[in-house]
Design a protein around this motif. Structure first.
Motif, mmCIF file in Angstrom:
data_model
loop_
_atom_site.group_PDB
_atom_site.id
_atom_site.type_symbol
_atom_site.label_atom_id
_atom_site.label_comp_id
_atom_site.label_asym_id
_atom_site.label_seq_id
_atom_site.Cartn_x
_atom_site.Cartn_y
_atom_site.Cartn_z
ATOM 1 N N PRO A 149 29.734 27.201 -42.967
ATOM 2 C CA PRO A 149 29.600 27.497 -41.423
ATOM 3 C C PRO A 149 29.300 26.278 -40.810
ATOM 4 O O PRO A 149 28.455 25.591 -41.332
ATOM 5 C CB PRO A 149 28.431 28.595 -41.480
ATOM 6 C CG PRO A 149 27.763 28.246 -42.924
ATOM 7 C CD PRO A 149 28.718 27.796 -43.858
ATOM 8 N N LEU A 150 29.759 26.261 -39.654
ATOM 9 C CA LEU A 150 29.582 25.082 -38.868
ATOM 10 C C LEU A 150 28.685 25.325 -37.636
ATOM 11 O O LEU A 150 27.753 24.370 -37.037
ATOM 12 C CB LEU A 150 30.858 24.096 -38.078
ATOM 13 C CG LEU A 150 30.620 22.859 -37.562
ATOM 14 C CD1 LEU A 150 29.807 21.831 -38.307
ATOM 15 C CD2 LEU A 150 32.069 22.535 -36.916
ATOM 16 N N GLU A 151 28.943 26.352 -36.968
ATOM 17 C CA GLU A 151 28.164 27.101 -35.602
ATOM 18 C C GLU A 151 28.536 28.327 -35.556
ATOM 19 O O GLU A 151 29.427 28.991 -36.047
ATOM 20 C CB GLU A 151 28.923 26.153 -34.821
ATOM 21 C CG GLU A 151 30.175 26.416 -34.174
ATOM 22 C CD GLU A 151 30.549 25.672 -32.704
ATOM 23 O OE1 GLU A 151 29.659 25.368 -32.016
ATOM 24 O OE2 GLU A 151 31.755 25.294 -32.742
ATOM 25 N N ASN A 152 27.542 28.939 -34.902
ATOM 26 C CA ASN A 152 27.494 30.260 -34.672
ATOM 27 C C ASN A 152 27.232 30.452 -32.923
ATOM 28 O O ASN A 152 26.474 29.818 -32.472
ATOM 29 C CB ASN A 152 26.162 30.983 -35.178
ATOM 30 C CG ASN A 152 25.907 32.587 -34.920
ATOM 31 O OD1 ASN A 152 25.160 32.798 -34.129
ATOM 32 N ND2 ASN A 152 26.656 33.208 -35.642
ATOM 33 N N VAL A 205 24.866 24.576 -37.312
ATOM 34 C CA VAL A 205 24.096 24.898 -38.784
ATOM 35 C C VAL A 205 23.814 23.053 -39.144
ATOM 36 O O VAL A 205 24.813 22.382 -39.273
ATOM 37 C CB VAL A 205 25.194 25.443 -40.055
ATOM 38 C CG1 VAL A 205 24.390 25.485 -41.020
ATOM 39 C CG2 VAL A 205 25.476 26.747 -39.323
ATOM 40 N N PRO A 206 22.568 22.932 -39.179
ATOM 41 C CA PRO A 206 22.044 21.581 -39.304
ATOM 42 C C PRO A 206 22.391 21.170 -40.787
ATOM 43 O O PRO A 206 22.842 19.855 -40.583
ATOM 44 C CB PRO A 206 20.476 21.812 -39.370
ATOM 45 C CG PRO A 206 20.384 23.037 -38.254
ATOM 46 C CD PRO A 206 21.449 23.822 -38.421
ATOM 47 N N ALA A 207 22.523 22.008 -41.631
ATOM 48 C CA ALA A 207 22.714 21.453 -43.288
ATOM 49 C C ALA A 207 24.111 21.020 -43.164
ATOM 50 O O ALA A 207 24.589 19.727 -43.605
ATOM 51 C CB ALA A 207 22.512 22.707 -44.038
ATOM 52 N N THR A 208 25.143 21.609 -42.527
ATOM 53 C CA THR A 208 26.453 21.187 -42.342
ATOM 54 C C THR A 208 26.732 20.158 -41.611
ATOM 55 O O THR A 208 27.349 18.855 -42.130
ATOM 56 C CB THR A 208 27.393 22.476 -41.842
ATOM 57 O OG1 THR A 208 27.094 23.511 -42.567
ATOM 58 C CG2 THR A 208 28.914 22.109 -41.970
ATOM 59 N N LEU A 209 26.117 19.828 -40.510
ATOM 60 C CA LEU A 209 26.041 18.720 -39.598
ATOM 61 C C LEU A 209 25.579 17.489 -40.337
ATOM 62 O O LEU A 209 26.308 16.238 -40.263
ATOM 63 C CB LEU A 209 25.407 18.696 -38.241
ATOM 64 C CG LEU A 209 25.865 19.978 -37.212
ATOM 65 C CD1 LEU A 209 25.123 19.615 -35.891
ATOM 66 C CD2 LEU A 209 27.226 19.840 -37.018
ATOM 67 N N ASP A 210 24.531 17.619 -41.041
ATOM 68 C CA ASP A 210 24.047 16.432 -41.630
ATOM 69 C C ASP A 210 24.689 16.011 -42.826
ATOM 70 O O ASP A 210 24.903 14.773 -43.279
ATOM 71 C CB ASP A 210 22.552 16.797 -42.154
ATOM 72 C CG ASP A 210 21.626 16.917 -40.822
ATOM 73 O OD1 ASP A 210 22.191 16.524 -39.953
ATOM 74 O OD2 ASP A 210 20.393 17.446 -41.120
ATOM 75 N N GLU A 211 25.365 16.859 -43.623
ATOM 76 C CA GLU A 211 26.096 16.629 -44.783
ATOM 77 C C GLU A 211 27.218 15.876 -44.420
ATOM 78 O O GLU A 211 27.938 14.936 -44.999
ATOM 79 C CB GLU A 211 26.467 18.092 -45.526
ATOM 80 C CG GLU A 211 25.376 18.354 -46.509
ATOM 81 C CD GLU A 211 24.799 17.321 -47.790
ATOM 82 O OE1 GLU A 211 26.017 16.580 -48.012
ATOM 83 O OE2 GLU A 211 23.608 17.458 -47.924
ATOM 84 N N LEU A 212 27.815 16.335 -43.128
ATOM 85 C CA LEU A 212 29.138 15.599 -42.593
ATOM 86 C C LEU A 212 28.748 13.990 -42.330
ATOM 87 O O LEU A 212 29.843 13.399 -42.163
ATOM 88 C CB LEU A 212 29.728 16.418 -41.631
ATOM 89 C CG LEU A 212 30.616 17.687 -41.974
ATOM 90 C CD1 LEU A 212 30.895 18.429 -40.932
ATOM 91 C CD2 LEU A 212 31.544 17.696 -43.001
ATOM 92 N N ALA A 213 27.805 14.039 -41.709
ATOM 93 C CA ALA A 213 27.314 12.709 -41.062
ATOM 94 C C ALA A 213 26.619 11.824 -42.157
ATOM 95 O O ALA A 213 26.645 10.425 -41.814
ATOM 96 C CB ALA A 213 26.160 12.968 -40.141
ATOM 97 N N ASN A 214 26.435 12.121 -43.466
ATOM 98 C CA ASN A 214 26.014 11.396 -44.547
ATOM 99 C C ASN A 214 26.655 11.522 -45.706
ATOM 100 O O ASN A 214 27.408 12.693 -45.842
ATOM 101 C CB ASN A 214 24.649 11.434 -44.605
ATOM 102 C CG ASN A 214 23.528 11.515 -43.484
ATOM 103 O OD1 ASN A 214 23.423 10.149 -43.084
ATOM 104 N ND2 ASN A 214 23.265 12.446 -42.774
ATOM 105 N N GLY A 215 26.559 10.815 -46.772
ATOM 106 C CA GLY A 215 27.100 11.065 -48.076
ATOM 107 C C GLY A 215 28.457 10.650 -47.997
ATOM 108 O O GLY A 215 29.048 9.937 -46.810
#
Length: 306
Positions: free
Chosen positions: A52-55, A61-71
């Motif tokens: 999920p990206l947004e509702n 969804v912060p966890a998705t945004l942060d994973e996409l911005a890092n790693g």
């Protein structure tokens, strides 16, 4: 074999959203949380991950945004939307008045909070990794009831005690299919591009500089979120969705300009848009207009005549 990881176990909204993808997976890999689902793609255990990206009610969804911005970089290959309806489910024979403990996912709890306060004011609410995990725990006797999708109740032998309990009806969640970096698909004329822009330094007008690169090219933003960079306090990056494809002259030109003024830009994919019709391209910003302008400038530089 095409293996897709998703926020599991079976019976989550992510599991239901998989049905909205054009191509079915050969194998599904349920994971305990968004981070593990994304890691499965990065380490090669899965070819893609649906997360999920947004509702429409709770936002990003912060966890998705942060994973996409890092790693390690990933890109979005597809998006899909799911109408979300929440049910209160319990073991057979249990009534609403019997419910003392309720389990659910944090995003689900936020969307049914007022209903729970009004109808189960004394119940203890426990937050777990997914709505399906909540239903499974209820089936195992760990909690009295779970908030989640009806399919989870069917999978784990629960009955619906209360139907459609969301505080705001008509909620929709947007899911994205993540893959390892690959060339973008062909333009469809109704596309979306996602990226993360990292400020070179925090200064007055920094966000305006970013927005201006889109505005001057007539590019409509459909989402923008600020997220901490995990460094010192006050350092932020911006997660952005815009209309158009990186193959469009105006979009490619804007992203190149961001690369020039920002500390870094992470391209997260261009893909078909599934939520409606794209805004028309303003006059002077079409691909033909860009080509004509470049030809004009080359002529001026070569001959001095405009």
């Amino acid at each position: 074999m095409n293996t897709i990881a998703f926020l599991g176990p079976e019976g989550t909204f992510a599991h239901a959203a998989l049905r909205g993808l054009p191509d079915a997976a050969d194998a599904l890999l349920p994971m305990a949380n968004v981070t593990l689902a994304i890691d499965a793609v990065r380490n090669g255990d899965a070819d893609a991950a649906l997360v999920p990206l947004e509702n429409s009610v709770e936002g990003a969804v912060p966890a998705t945004l942060d994973e996409l911005a890092n790693g390690a970089p990933l890109i979005i290959a597809e998006e899909t939307y799911l109408d979300v309806a929440f049910e209160l489910m319990a073991r057979p024979g249990m009534q609403l008045a019997d419910v003392r403990t309720v389990a659910t996912h944090p995003h689900a709890e936020a969307q049914v909070r007022r209903w729970l306060i009004a109808n189960l004011p004394d119940a203890q609410i426990s937050l777990v990794a997914s709505t399906a995990a909540a239903a499974r725990a209820v089936g195992a006797g760990d909690y009295d009831a779970a908030v989640g999708a009806r399919v989870a109740g069917e999978l784990y032998g629960l009955d619906v005690v209360a139907h459609d309990i969301a505080d705001t009806s008509g909620a929709v969640t947007r899911f994205v299919l993540l893959i390892r970096p690959a060339p973008p698909p062909r333009r469809t004329g109704n596309d979306r591009t996602t990226l993360v822009a990292y400020l070179r330094e925090n200064h007055s007008g920094a966000l305006l500089e970013i927005l201006s690169e889109f505005g001057t090219r007539g590019i409509n933003l459909t989402r923008i979120e600020s997220r901490p960079t995990k460094g010192r306090i006050g350092q932020y990056c911006f997660s952005i969705d815009c209309e158009g494809h990186i193959g469009d002259e105006r979009v490619g030109d804007a992203i190149a300009a961001l690369h020039r003024i920002c500390g870094d830009v992470r391209y997260l994919g261009s893909y078909p848009r599934r939520d409606g019709v794209q805004s028309p391209v303003p006059s002077g910003r079409t691909d033909a207009d860009f080509s004509d302008a470049r030809a004009w400038l080359a002529r001026v530089r070569e001959t001095g005549a405009s």
